[in-house]
Design an enzyme around this catalytic site. Structure first.
Site, PDB file in Angstrom:
ATOM      1  N   HIS A 269       9.859  -1.041 -95.160  1.00 54.81           N
ATOM      2  CA  HIS A 269       9.087  -0.382 -96.474  1.00 54.81           C
ATOM      3  C   HIS A 269      10.019  -1.096 -97.701  1.00 54.81           C
ATOM      4  CE1 HIS A 269       7.289   3.121 -98.554  1.00 54.81           C
ATOM      5  NE2 HIS A 269       7.671   2.402 -99.313  1.00 54.81           N
TER       6      HIS A 269
ATOM      7  N   LYS B  74      -1.696   0.735 -96.501  1.00 60.05           N
ATOM      8  CA  LYS B  74      -1.050   1.882 -97.084  1.00 60.05           C
ATOM      9  C   LYS B  74      -1.974   2.510 -97.819  1.00 60.05           C
ATOM     10  CE  LYS B  74       2.825   3.653 -98.809  1.00 60.05           C
ATOM     11  NZ  LYS B  74       3.792   3.444 -99.754  1.00 60.05           N
TER      12      LYS B  74
ATOM     13  N   ASP C 168      12.493   1.572 -98.616  1.00 60.62           N
ATOM     14  CA  ASP C 168      11.770   1.916 -99.947  1.00 60.62           C
ATOM     15  C   ASP C 168      12.680   1.524-100.978  1.00 60.62           C
ATOM     16  OD1 ASP C 168       9.882   3.003-101.389  1.00 60.62           O
ATOM     17  OD2 ASP C 168      10.457   4.708-101.429  1.00 60.62           O
TER      18      ASP C 168
END
Ligand code: DOR
Ligand code: ZN
Length: 348
Positions: A16, A102, A250
């Site tokens: 991610h 996503k 992330d």
């Protein structure tokens, strides 16, 4: 228990990342490529990546900013909207343009304005994905302003995720960047076909960090960090023997002017030393024996890909995180800037 001073694992992947575009892409991509063989690249550009052509063009822009001979594979994702066509999505998966899709609930986070307004209306898309084995990556927060921001993930699990899994059995789901005990417990115990990424920052900070002596833009991301008991639950999850939790940083860089603003952009830029920071965390947990599974094996297994060939070695050595990287974009402050961590990657 004695812990080793050197740790050699299969080359890891980051499941991610936000690599951005233009000058920011140029400034940040190398940090992810230094550590990881592959990365799942988020599609929330402006405009979002909603077609195979756009994904291919973005992949070329990513590769173009990396040095020659850099062994890094971007895995592209499709941004789902209310208008996503199941056949076009399936074709993009079949020809390798997309590795996954996503789901951003509309207005949940940065550049999610085009996201999905009513998840139930996407059932035909999800059914098609289930049929072809295409993973659905979910930003798991409800967006109802009446729901407290600290409850949005747990409410999403109960009111959106569980019903979705009943409606579309067999759909492979990654619940991204989990932040709560509820999400960790659900992923650990639910019927197979679900996994979760866990960021370094959600393993290291709780919500106090956002308000530590004043508002701290660098600790603000979405989903926001929760209270300490949730952080502890995430730490137990990654150190457990479950193979459903894997590495997804992330990393979400924003220029300083966007972080230090009246309305601060959400995102923690953790790419520069992500692997080393995770190693520090697993060391602290006394779980270095679980590190390779988390960083290099569980992700590929869930995605149906082979683990990478080759290895990386980390060694115990003090490593100072710089205050800023990416001078060309005015400098972006990395997670844990100025701090010293206990591991470094041995360059091949
Ligand atoms: O904090 C976040 N930043 N969370 C997200 O979901 C998106 C990301 C971004 O793109 O900046
Ligand atoms: Zn993200």
């Amino acid at each position: 228990m004695t812990t080793p001073d050197r740790l050699t694992i299969r080359r890891p992947d980051d499941w991610h990342v936000h690599l951005r575009d233009g000058a920011m892409l140029e400034a940040v991509a190398i940090h992810t490529a230094r550590q990881f063989a592959r990365a799942i690249v988020m599609p929330n550009l402006v405009p979002p990546v909603t077609s195979a052509e756009a994904a291919a063009a973005y992949r070329r822009r990513i590769l173009a900013v990396l040095p020659d001979g850099c062994d890094f594979t971007p895995l592209m994702t499709c941004y789902l909207t209310d208008a996503t066509d199941p056949a076009a999505l399936a074709a993009g998966f079949a020809d390798g343009s997309f590795t996954a899709a996503k789901l951003y609930p509309a207005k949940a986070t940065t550049n999610s304005a085009f996201g999905v307004t009513d998840i139930t209306r996407l059932t035909p898309v999800f059914e098609r994905m289930a049929k072809i084995g295409m993973p659905l990556l979910i930003h798991g927060e409800v967006t109802d302003p009446a729901v407290d921001i600290f409850d949005r993930e747990a409410v999403f699990v109960d009111t959106v995720l569980i019903p979705l899994r009943v409606r579309v059995p067999g759909l492979k789901i990654v619940l991204e960047h989990i932040t709560t005990a509820e999400a960790a417990a659900y992923v650990a115990q639910a019927e197979a076909g679900i996994a979760a990424t866990v960021t370094p920052h959600h393993l290291l900070i709780n919500r106090n960090a956002i308000f530590n002596g004043g508002l701290r833009p660098d600790a603000y991301c979405l989903p926001v960090a929760k209270r300490e008991s949730h952080r502890q639950a995430l730490r137990r999850a990654v150190a457990s023997d479950s193979d459903r939790f894997f590495l997804g940083t992330d990393t979400a860089p924003h220029p300083r002017h966007a972080k230090e603003a009246e309305c601060c952009a959400a995102g923690v830029f953790c790419a520069p030393f992500a692997l080393e920071i995770y190693a520090d965390i697993f060391d602290d947990l006394g779980a270095l024996d679980r590190f390779e599974g988390f960083a290099s094996l569980n992700g590929p297994r869930f995605y149906g890909l082979s683990p990478n060939e080759g290895t990386v070695t980390l060694e115990r050595a003090p490593t100072i995180i710089p205050d800023s990287v990416g001078a060309a974009v005015g400098g972006v402050k990395p997670f844990r800037a100025g701090e010293t961590i206990g591991w470094r990657m041995v360059e091949p």
